[in-house]
Design a protein around this motif. Structure first.
Motif, PDB file in Angstrom:
ATOM      1  N   GLY A 138      72.452  47.124  51.972  1.00  0.00           N
ATOM      2  CA  GLY A 138      73.937  47.680  51.833  1.00  0.00           C
ATOM      3  C   GLY A 138      74.750  48.102  52.840  1.00  0.00           C
ATOM      4  O   GLY A 138      75.823  48.039  53.064  1.00  0.00           O
ATOM      5  N   GLY A 139      73.931  49.093  53.586  1.00  0.00           N
ATOM      6  CA  GLY A 139      74.289  49.794  54.555  1.00  0.00           C
ATOM      7  C   GLY A 139      74.531  48.886  55.661  1.00  0.00           C
ATOM      8  O   GLY A 139      75.786  48.917  56.488  1.00  0.00           O
ATOM      9  N   PHE A 140      73.836  47.875  56.097  1.00  0.00           N
ATOM     10  CA  PHE A 140      74.268  47.132  56.987  1.00  0.00           C
ATOM     11  C   PHE A 140      75.634  46.261  56.750  1.00  0.00           C
ATOM     12  O   PHE A 140      76.291  45.912  57.770  1.00  0.00           O
ATOM     13  N   THR A 141      75.475  45.829  55.552  1.00  0.00           N
ATOM     14  CA  THR A 141      76.622  44.832  55.155  1.00  0.00           C
ATOM     15  C   THR A 141      77.857  45.712  55.114  1.00  0.00           C
ATOM     16  O   THR A 141      78.938  45.045  55.406  1.00  0.00           O
ATOM     17  N   THR A 142      77.832  47.102  54.902  1.00  0.00           N
ATOM     18  CA  THR A 142      79.125  47.694  55.045  1.00  0.00           C
ATOM     19  C   THR A 142      79.469  48.050  56.504  1.00  0.00           C
ATOM     20  O   THR A 142      80.663  47.851  56.445  1.00  0.00           O
ATOM     21  N   LEU A 143      78.469  47.777  57.497  1.00  0.00           N
ATOM     22  CA  LEU A 143      79.013  47.977  58.868  1.00  0.00           C
ATOM     23  C   LEU A 143      79.840  46.531  59.279  1.00  0.00           C
ATOM     24  O   LEU A 143      80.501  46.675  59.937  1.00  0.00           O
ATOM     25  N   VAL A 144      79.404  45.525  58.418  1.00  0.00           N
ATOM     26  CA  VAL A 144      80.093  44.255  58.655  1.00  0.00           C
ATOM     27  C   VAL A 144      81.625  44.317  58.373  1.00  0.00           C
ATOM     28  O   VAL A 144      82.298  43.806  58.883  1.00  0.00           O
ATOM     29  N   LEU A 145      81.659  44.959  56.977  1.00  0.00           N
ATOM     30  CA  LEU A 145      83.101  45.217  56.820  1.00  0.00           C
ATOM     31  C   LEU A 145      84.054  45.919  57.622  1.00  0.00           C
ATOM     32  O   LEU A 145      85.242  45.742  57.872  1.00  0.00           O
ATOM     33  N   LEU A 163      84.168  36.178  56.007  1.00  0.00           N
ATOM     34  CA  LEU A 163      82.922  36.799  56.311  1.00  0.00           C
ATOM     35  C   LEU A 163      83.083  38.381  55.823  1.00  0.00           C
ATOM     36  O   LEU A 163      82.038  38.985  55.277  1.00  0.00           O
ATOM     37  N   HIS A 164      84.291  38.893  55.880  1.00  0.00           N
ATOM     38  CA  HIS A 164      84.597  40.144  55.161  1.00  0.00           C
ATOM     39  C   HIS A 164      84.240  40.078  53.612  1.00  0.00           C
ATOM     40  O   HIS A 164      83.598  41.043  53.077  1.00  0.00           O
ATOM     41  N   ASN A 165      84.738  38.936  52.921  1.00  0.00           N
ATOM     42  CA  ASN A 165      84.535  39.007  51.700  1.00  0.00           C
ATOM     43  C   ASN A 165      83.079  38.666  51.155  1.00  0.00           C
ATOM     44  O   ASN A 165      82.601  39.132  50.344  1.00  0.00           O
ATOM     45  N   ILE A 166      82.213  37.818  52.013  1.00  0.00           N
ATOM     46  CA  ILE A 166      80.912  37.821  51.777  1.00  0.00           C
ATOM     47  C   ILE A 166      80.132  38.982  51.934  1.00  0.00           C
ATOM     48  O   ILE A 166      79.272  39.455  50.898  1.00  0.00           O
ATOM     49  N   ALA A 167      80.328  39.658  52.866  1.00  0.00           N
ATOM     50  CA  ALA A 167      80.098  41.313  53.069  1.00  0.00           C
ATOM     51  C   ALA A 167      80.195  42.235  51.971  1.00  0.00           C
ATOM     52  O   ALA A 167      79.333  42.833  51.714  1.00  0.00           O
ATOM     53  N   THR A 168      81.264  42.111  51.408  1.00  0.00           N
ATOM     54  CA  THR A 168      81.642  43.072  50.298  1.00  0.00           C
ATOM     55  C   THR A 168      81.027  42.532  49.372  1.00  0.00           C
ATOM     56  O   THR A 168      80.521  43.440  48.497  1.00  0.00           O
ATOM     57  N   ALA A 169      80.678  41.229  48.744  1.00  0.00           N
ATOM     58  CA  ALA A 169      79.855  40.964  47.646  1.00  0.00           C
ATOM     59  C   ALA A 169      78.441  41.322  47.708  1.00  0.00           C
ATOM     60  O   ALA A 169      77.937  41.770  46.889  1.00  0.00           O
ATOM     61  N   ALA A 170      77.902  41.152  49.083  1.00  0.00           N
ATOM     62  CA  ALA A 170      76.621  41.354  49.281  1.00  0.00           C
ATOM     63  C   ALA A 170      76.538  43.033  49.145  1.00  0.00           C
ATOM     64  O   ALA A 170      75.336  43.473  48.631  1.00  0.00           O
ATOM     65  N   THR A 171      77.380  43.929  49.487  1.00  0.00           N
ATOM     66  CA  THR A 171      77.348  45.319  49.565  1.00  0.00           C
ATOM     67  C   THR A 171      77.012  45.839  47.817  1.00  0.00           C
ATOM     68  O   THR A 171      76.405  46.463  47.351  1.00  0.00           O
ATOM     69  N   VAL A 172      78.100  45.139  47.126  1.00  0.00           N
ATOM     70  CA  VAL A 172      78.185  45.400  45.813  1.00  0.00           C
ATOM     71  C   VAL A 172      76.728  45.119  45.043  1.00  0.00           C
ATOM     72  O   VAL A 172      76.352  45.638  44.301  1.00  0.00           O
ATOM     73  N   LEU A 173      76.574  43.720  45.507  1.00  0.00           N
ATOM     74  CA  LEU A 173      75.209  43.273  44.733  1.00  0.00           C
ATOM     75  C   LEU A 173      74.103  44.163  45.240  1.00  0.00           C
ATOM     76  O   LEU A 173      73.124  44.435  44.006  1.00  0.00           O
TER      77      LEU A 173
END
Length: 266
Positions: A138-145, A163-173
């Motif tokens: 989740g920390g690394f997907t937040t960096l993608v945001l 890609l931003h939306n995918i990273a958002t979903a990944a962070t939440v999940l």
């Protein structure tokens, strides 16, 4: 050769060639050393104590970083009171956008530090170990945001926005699943449960908010879904802040994983 001296029956002195040996003399207590704890054990105990203190210090640092994230969101909503964007990421194009970048960076830092430090307190708990890995993800997907901002349109129209939306979903999940697993770990391990609690009420609230936001955002009720998104972010970050503060302030917290392994290494 005389064996007894005038000093008493229990204090004899053997005199020989250039030396004397006193029998029954009381030992000098100032020079007594407790040999029950060897030098290596004392060194390990000291190192372990320092490792636990360092782990608790990092936990508190992570709590502060997550608090910076929530504070930045609150300030952004105050600065843009009349023009709240549909999504939190929409603040990137409004006044005070730098606060969003700072908040997301603090969130990423806090999640990664938590994910790397919590295993020191839950070495034998598989659920907690998996949760810690998810926190790092989740920390690394937040960096993608941060690196790939959202599109101007409500739904993505470019690969960057997608890609931003995918990273958002990944962070939440990842963070929501980590929260659930940590509570489940607390139900299985009472020593861990004193920090996480044993009730699934909070994970259930997070799950409901996640579904309400994700499904509502695709309907005409998206303004309500926007509120659910803010509540979801606050619920997840707030829970991890509370967890970090409990562990960081618990004087009885004992590191059982990485800290112990490093302390016992010769």
């Amino acid at each position: 050769m005389p064996l007894a001296a005038p000093g008493g029956a229990h204090q004899g002195q053997i005199q020989g060639e250039g030396h004397s040996l006193r029998i029954g003399a009381a030992p000098n207590r100032r020079h007594c050393v407790d040999d029950s704890i060897g030098p290596q054990k004392r060194k390990t105990r000291t190192t372990l104590s320092g490792s636990v203190q360092d782990a608790r210090r990092r936990i508190r640092l992570a709590a502060g970083a997550l608090g910076v994230f929530l504070a930045s969101l609150a300030i952004l909503h105050v600065l843009n009171w009349a023009t709240w964007p549909r999504h939190i990421s929409g603040f990137v194009r409004l006044p005070g956008a730098w606060l969003l970048g700072m908040g997301l960076l603090a969130l990423a830092f806090g999640l990664i530090v938590l994910g790397l430090t919590l295993p020191s307190f839950a070495a034998r708990n598989r659920d907690a170990q998996l949760a810690c890995r998810l926190l790092v993800v989740g920390g690394f997907t937040t960096l993608v945001l941060i690196l790939f901002p959202t599109d101007v349109t409500p739904q993505p129209t470019t690969w960057v926005g997608g890609l931003h939306n995918i990273a958002t979903a990944a962070t939440v999940l990842s963070t929501g699943s980590a929260l659930f697993l940590l509570v489940d770990a607390g139900r299985r391990d009472p020593s861990w449960g004193r920090w996480t609690g044993t009730s699934f009420v909070w994970p259930g609230i997070v799950m409901v908010l996640g579904y309400a936001w994700g499904l509502g955002d695709m309907t005409d009720f998206w303004p309500l879904a926007a509120v659910f998104q803010r509540a979801l972010a606050a619920a997840i970050a707030g829970w991890f802040i509370a967890l970090a503060l409990r562990i960081g302030s618990d004087g009885a917290a004992q590191a059982t994983g990485t800290a112990v392994a490093s302390a016992q290494r010769p």
